[in-house]
Write a protein that holds these residues in place. Sequence first.
Motif, PDB file in Angstrom:
ATOM      1  N   GLN A 161      17.819  20.242  17.891  1.00 49.13           N
ATOM      2  CA  GLN A 161      16.438  19.811  17.729  1.00 49.13           C
ATOM      3  C   GLN A 161      15.531  20.939  17.224  1.00 49.13           C
ATOM      4  OE1 GLN A 161      15.518  16.379  18.254  1.00 49.13           O
ATOM      5  NE2 GLN A 161      17.751  16.484  18.003  1.00 49.13           N
ATOM      6  N   TYR A 162      16.025  22.157  17.287  1.00 49.36           N
ATOM      7  CA  TYR A 162      15.297  23.291  16.739  1.00 49.36           C
ATOM      8  C   TYR A 162      16.304  24.393  16.490  1.00 49.36           C
ATOM      9  CZ  TYR A 162      15.520  24.522  21.703  1.00 49.36           C
ATOM     10  OH  TYR A 162      15.940  24.775  22.976  1.00 49.36           O
ATOM     11  N   TYR A 163      15.850  25.452  15.865  1.00 47.80           N
ATOM     12  CA  TYR A 163      16.742  26.547  15.501  1.00 47.80           C
ATOM     13  C   TYR A 163      17.372  27.162  16.754  1.00 47.80           C
ATOM     14  CZ  TYR A 163      18.391  31.025  13.783  1.00 47.80           C
ATOM     15  OH  TYR A 163      19.174  32.111  13.499  1.00 47.80           O
ATOM     16  N   ASP A 164      18.670  27.283  16.716  1.00 44.95           N
ATOM     17  CA  ASP A 164      19.415  27.930  17.807  1.00 44.95           C
ATOM     18  C   ASP A 164      19.303  27.146  19.110  1.00 44.95           C
ATOM     19  OD1 ASP A 164      19.757  31.334  19.080  1.00 44.95           O
ATOM     20  OD2 ASP A 164      21.216  29.927  18.276  1.00 44.95           O
ATOM     21  N   ASP A 165      19.198  25.826  18.982  1.00 45.05           N
ATOM     22  CA  ASP A 165      19.122  24.959  20.156  1.00 45.05           C
ATOM     23  C   ASP A 165      20.408  25.112  20.973  1.00 45.05           C
ATOM     24  OD1 ASP A 165      18.343  21.388  20.558  1.00 45.05           O
ATOM     25  OD2 ASP A 165      18.991  22.914  21.998  1.00 45.05           O
ATOM     26  N   PRO A 166      20.314  25.545  22.231  1.00 42.72           N
ATOM     27  CA  PRO A 166      21.529  25.769  23.023  1.00 42.72           C
ATOM     28  C   PRO A 166      22.108  24.507  23.633  1.00 42.72           C
ATOM     29  CG  PRO A 166      19.624  26.338  24.318  1.00 42.72           C
ATOM     30  CD  PRO A 166      19.104  25.928  22.961  1.00 42.72           C
ATOM     31  N   GLU A 167      21.347  23.422  23.574  1.00 43.92           N
ATOM     32  CA  GLU A 167      21.744  22.205  24.283  1.00 43.92           C
ATOM     33  C   GLU A 167      22.296  21.128  23.375  1.00 43.92           C
ATOM     34  OE1 GLU A 167      19.704  20.407  28.045  1.00 43.92           O
ATOM     35  OE2 GLU A 167      18.702  19.596  26.271  1.00 43.92           O
ATOM     36  N   CYS A 168      21.799  21.074  22.165  1.00 47.65           N
ATOM     37  CA  CYS A 168      22.155  19.984  21.259  1.00 47.65           C
ATOM     38  C   CYS A 168      22.996  20.486  20.097  1.00 47.65           C
ATOM     39  CB  CYS A 168      20.902  19.311  20.715  1.00 47.65           C
ATOM     40  SG  CYS A 168      19.791  18.686  21.988  1.00 47.65           S
ATOM     41  N   TYR A 169      23.984  19.702  19.734  1.00 47.64           N
ATOM     42  CA  TYR A 169      24.827  20.038  18.599  1.00 47.64           C
ATOM     43  C   TYR A 169      25.172  18.761  17.866  1.00 47.64           C
ATOM     44  CZ  TYR A 169      28.222  18.805  22.185  1.00 47.64           C
ATOM     45  OH  TYR A 169      28.899  18.165  23.191  1.00 47.64           O
ATOM     46  N   GLU A 170      25.727  18.911  16.670  1.00 47.36           N
ATOM     47  CA  GLU A 170      26.072  17.741  15.875  1.00 47.36           C
ATOM     48  C   GLU A 170      27.315  17.054  16.420  1.00 47.36           C
ATOM     49  OE1 GLU A 170      24.232  18.704  11.448  1.00 47.36           O
ATOM     50  OE2 GLU A 170      26.316  18.096  11.689  1.00 47.36           O
ATOM     51  N   TYR A 171      27.169  15.767  16.680  1.00 45.86           N
ATOM     52  CA  TYR A 171      28.315  14.993  17.158  1.00 45.86           C
ATOM     53  C   TYR A 171      28.023  13.527  16.960  1.00 45.86           C
ATOM     54  CZ  TYR A 171      32.542  14.215  19.856  1.00 45.86           C
ATOM     55  OH  TYR A 171      33.807  13.883  20.224  1.00 45.86           O
ATOM     56  N   ASN A 172      29.079  12.741  16.751  1.00 44.56           N
ATOM     57  CA  ASN A 172      28.951  11.306  16.597  1.00 44.56           C
ATOM     58  C   ASN A 172      29.433  10.588  17.851  1.00 44.56           C
ATOM     59  OD1 ASN A 172      28.119  10.821  13.686  1.00 44.56           O
ATOM     60  ND2 ASN A 172      29.869  12.174  13.403  1.00 44.56           N
ATOM     61  N   TYR A 173      28.652   9.614  18.295  1.00 45.29           N
ATOM     62  CA  TYR A 173      29.002   8.821  19.475  1.00 45.29           C
ATOM     63  C   TYR A 173      29.021   7.339  19.109  1.00 45.29           C
ATOM     64  CZ  TYR A 173      27.875  13.024  22.166  1.00 45.29           C
ATOM     65  OH  TYR A 173      27.853  14.300  22.665  1.00 45.29           O
ATOM     66  N   TRP A 174      29.925   6.599  19.744  1.00 44.74           N
ATOM     67  CA  TRP A 174      30.051   5.165  19.509  1.00 44.74           C
ATOM     68  C   TRP A 174      29.972   4.393  20.820  1.00 44.74           C
ATOM     69  CZ3 TRP A 174      30.174   3.226  14.641  1.00 44.74           C
ATOM     70  CH2 TRP A 174      30.502   4.105  13.602  1.00 44.74           C
TER      71      TRP A 174
END
Length: 124
Positions: A101-114
């Motif tokens: 959600q912002y630069y160097d976000d430690p909590e969120c990363y790119e991933y796909n969920y179904w």
Amino acid sequence: VQLQASGGGLVEHGDSLRLSCEASGYTNCIATMAWYRQTPGNERELVAGISQAGVANYADSVMGRFTISRDRAETTLFLQMNGLRPEDTAVYYCHTKTAPQYYDDPECYEYNYWGQGTLVTVSS
């Protein structure tokens, strides 16, 4: 992120149906959300998607009949389906993509969920 889809069922040609998909977990990481559908022997296809900014896009086959939306908390995704046709019969899947959600976000990363899929059957 966990996705729970609901709202599928058996309807007649021309009827309407509303699908819901409730997201839980790291919902603050959600970027885009979308609905896909799949019929036996075919690949999963995009039905409609909505960006984090609220911009929607649709498959040509559902343009003008389906409307995708998110609630204010952006944790529930909807698909209003009007003028249903037999060719809309499919298992509908909710999808979300998370992203930083912002630069160097430690909590969120790119991933796909179904989600688990919900069956929509339209009789002629």
